[in-house]
Design a protein around this motif. Structure first.
Motif, mmCIF file in Angstrom:
data_model
loop_
_atom_site.group_PDB
_atom_site.id
_atom_site.type_symbol
_atom_site.label_atom_id
_atom_site.label_comp_id
_atom_site.label_asym_id
_atom_site.label_seq_id
_atom_site.Cartn_x
_atom_site.Cartn_y
_atom_site.Cartn_z
ATOM 1 N N CYS A 2 1.066 -1.079 -0.011
ATOM 2 C CA CYS A 2 0.118 -0.161 -0.034
ATOM 3 C C CYS A 2 0.820 1.151 0.116
ATOM 4 N N SER A 3 1.291 1.684 -1.192
ATOM 5 C CA SER A 3 2.257 2.528 -1.437
ATOM 6 C C SER A 3 1.501 4.180 -0.900
ATOM 7 N N SER A 4 0.316 4.288 -0.773
ATOM 8 C CA SER A 4 -0.207 5.736 -0.415
ATOM 9 C C SER A 4 -1.657 5.181 0.144
ATOM 10 N N ASP A 5 -2.104 6.501 0.841
ATOM 11 C CA ASP A 5 -3.018 6.225 1.598
ATOM 12 C C ASP A 5 -4.531 6.110 0.414
ATOM 13 N N HIS A 7 -4.371 4.185 -2.173
ATOM 14 C CA HIS A 7 -4.172 2.729 -2.457
ATOM 15 C C HIS A 7 -4.904 1.991 -1.417
ATOM 16 N N LEU A 8 -4.684 2.351 -0.319
ATOM 17 C CA LEU A 8 -5.183 1.826 0.952
ATOM 18 C C LEU A 8 -6.756 1.996 0.840
ATOM 19 N N VAL A 9 -7.337 3.159 0.736
ATOM 20 C CA VAL A 9 -8.790 3.336 0.569
ATOM 21 C C VAL A 9 -9.459 2.292 -0.425
ATOM 22 N N ILE A 10 -8.856 2.373 -1.636
ATOM 23 C CA ILE A 10 -9.486 1.881 -2.572
ATOM 24 C C ILE A 10 -9.205 0.132 -2.389
ATOM 25 N N ALA A 11 -8.364 -0.350 -1.809
ATOM 26 C CA ALA A 11 -8.121 -1.649 -1.499
ATOM 27 C C ALA A 11 -9.038 -2.155 -0.410
ATOM 28 N N SER A 12 -9.241 -1.210 0.695
ATOM 29 C CA SER A 12 -10.264 -1.591 1.498
ATOM 30 C C SER A 12 -11.664 -1.620 1.240
ATOM 31 N N ALA A 13 -11.855 -0.684 0.201
ATOM 32 C CA ALA A 13 -13.227 -0.611 -0.385
ATOM 33 C C ALA A 13 -13.660 -1.982 -1.337
ATOM 34 N N ALA A 14 -12.627 -2.234 -2.034
ATOM 35 C CA ALA A 14 -12.788 -3.073 -2.978
ATOM 36 C C ALA A 14 -12.706 -4.564 -2.114
ATOM 37 N N PHE A 29 -10.477 -9.421 5.722
ATOM 38 C CA PHE A 29 -9.988 -8.017 6.350
ATOM 39 C C PHE A 29 -8.600 -8.028 7.167
ATOM 40 N N ILE A 30 -8.653 -9.083 7.501
ATOM 41 C CA ILE A 30 -7.208 -9.227 8.531
ATOM 42 C C ILE A 30 -6.074 -8.921 7.702
ATOM 43 N N LEU A 31 -6.206 -9.003 6.432
ATOM 44 C CA LEU A 31 -4.947 -8.750 5.554
ATOM 45 C C LEU A 31 -4.870 -7.159 5.469
ATOM 46 N N ILE A 32 -5.638 -6.325 5.783
ATOM 47 C CA ILE A 32 -5.417 -4.893 5.706
ATOM 48 C C ILE A 32 -4.373 -4.440 6.724
ATOM 49 N N GLN A 49 -3.222 4.293 9.384
ATOM 50 C CA GLN A 49 -3.509 3.793 8.121
ATOM 51 C C GLN A 49 -4.083 2.442 8.495
ATOM 52 N N ILE A 50 -3.807 1.784 9.292
ATOM 53 C CA ILE A 50 -4.442 0.464 9.851
ATOM 54 C C ILE A 50 -5.779 0.897 10.134
ATOM 55 N N GLY A 51 -6.089 1.876 10.843
ATOM 56 C CA GLY A 51 -7.442 2.309 11.165
ATOM 57 C C GLY A 51 -8.179 2.762 10.083
ATOM 58 N N LEU A 52 -7.675 3.449 9.415
ATOM 59 C CA LEU A 52 -8.302 4.014 8.330
ATOM 60 C C LEU A 52 -8.825 2.943 7.514
ATOM 61 N N GLY A 53 -7.859 2.086 7.195
ATOM 62 C CA GLY A 53 -8.279 0.965 6.260
ATOM 63 C C GLY A 53 -9.589 -0.061 6.677
ATOM 64 N N LEU A 54 -9.538 -0.426 8.013
ATOM 65 C CA LEU A 54 -10.280 -1.055 8.669
ATOM 66 C C LEU A 54 -11.692 -0.207 8.864
ATOM 67 N N LEU A 55 -11.749 0.881 8.908
ATOM 68 C CA LEU A 55 -12.878 1.606 9.097
ATOM 69 C C LEU A 55 -13.484 1.816 7.941
ATOM 70 N N ILE A 56 -12.761 1.924 6.630
ATOM 71 C CA ILE A 56 -13.633 1.923 5.409
ATOM 72 C C ILE A 56 -14.160 0.738 5.210
ATOM 73 N N PHE A 57 -13.523 -0.539 5.420
ATOM 74 C CA PHE A 57 -14.088 -1.756 5.302
ATOM 75 C C PHE A 57 -15.257 -1.907 6.248
ATOM 76 N N PHE A 58 -15.248 -1.689 7.261
ATOM 77 C CA PHE A 58 -16.550 -1.993 8.047
ATOM 78 C C PHE A 58 -17.640 -0.838 7.930
ATOM 79 N N VAL A 59 -17.448 0.259 7.548
ATOM 80 C CA VAL A 59 -18.538 1.289 7.297
ATOM 81 C C VAL A 59 -19.338 0.831 6.096
ATOM 82 N N ILE A 60 -18.659 0.191 4.962
ATOM 83 C CA ILE A 60 -19.180 -0.105 4.002
ATOM 84 C C ILE A 60 -19.929 -1.595 4.076
#
Length: 281
Positions: A2-5, A7-14, A29-32, A49-60
């Protein structure tokens, strides 16, 4: 990884969308956090960044999780937990225990599935699921062993018997749940040559899996280091196979087939390069 935030957002949403499409992908989601650790290193953990990825995942995922919790009365991402826990996990485990000589008074209790299968009464899901969970919990060590021994089933079958079963003129039928590979298989090949095709196809997928798994070690041999992206893909395959067990249906392998083949073909290329280096040294 995850080279940028972004990429992290897109990957977590996907990943969240994948989990909503196929429940088996939800637990990935453990992979985030793992991806973030690979990107920045253990010594420089990016909790934000970990919190951001998990937040996006669980919000969706949250609307569906709320629905299954309050409408289906079950803390699960699947809409058919009774099927998964009782009819698949617990039942398959029970059949496995029977082959190992389990006592009749220590087997899976029978339950009435009609309220779920016929009348779709969501209130019956919880009690049915609990029966399966209690049975598994009461034989926890055995279940871990059973679960582990089932993992290879995801990789050692081609599934092509289902194609041959549909070819009328072959007059061929094979129960894909029958995985005996002893003398009975040689007898089957002798009586029905089409079984040879299945055996070769199964062997092909076993080889593809082995080549994929040795990929990071071949890369390390050539480059004297491990590549983070390859490590991530290998961990994804291992985690996914654990989640897919004990059902380990061929259809569960479809999402990771592309990863297996890419890594396998890359391994073949590296083996060829290693061979040439040794040949001309």
């Amino acid at each position: 990884v995850c080279s940028s935030d972004l990429h992290l957002v897109i990957a977590s949403a996907a990943m969240a969308l994948a989990g909503l499409t196929r429940p088996i992908a939800f637990y990935l989601f453990i992979l985030i956090p793992f991806a973030v650790l690979l990107s920045y290193g253990i010594k420089n953990i990016k909790w934000k960044q970990i919190g951001l990825g998990l937040l996006i995942f669980f919000v969706i995922s949250s609307p569906w999780l709320i629905f299954t919790t309050f409408k289906l009365h079950s803390l699960t991402v699947s809409s058919i937990p009774s099927m998964q826990v009782y009819e698949y996990h617990a039942t398959m485990f029970d059949e496995w225990r029977q082959t190992r000589g389990a006592k009749k008074d220590d087997l899976l209790p029978e339950v009435n599935l009609d309220p779920v299968n016929n009348t779709f009464d969501a209130r019956a899901i919880g009690p049915i699921k609990e029966v399966g969970i209690e049975y598994i919990k009461s034989h926890a060590f055995e279940y871990v062993l059973f679960h582990t021994t089932r993992i290879p089933q995801l990789f050692n079958r081609s599934g092509y018997e289902n194609i041959l079963n549909g070819v009328g003129f072959l007059n061929f039928y094979h129960d894909s749940t029958d995985r005996e590979v002893s003398n009975s298989w040689f007898e089957k090949i002798k009586n029905q040559p089409a079984f040879l095709f299945i055996a070769i196809a199964d062997l092909f997928f076993i080889i593809i899996t082995l080549l994929a798994l040795v990929n990071p070690f071949l890369y390390n041999k050539l480059n004297k280091k491990f590549r983070k992206e390859i490590i991530f893909l290998i961990v994804l395959i291992i985690l996914y196979s654990i989640i897919a067990s004990p059902i380990a249906s061929i259809r569960f392998r479809i999402p990771i087939n592309i990863i297996l083949f890419l890594l396998a073909f890359d391994s073949i290329a590296m083996l060829n390069k290693i061979y040439k280096i040794k040949k001309y040294d």
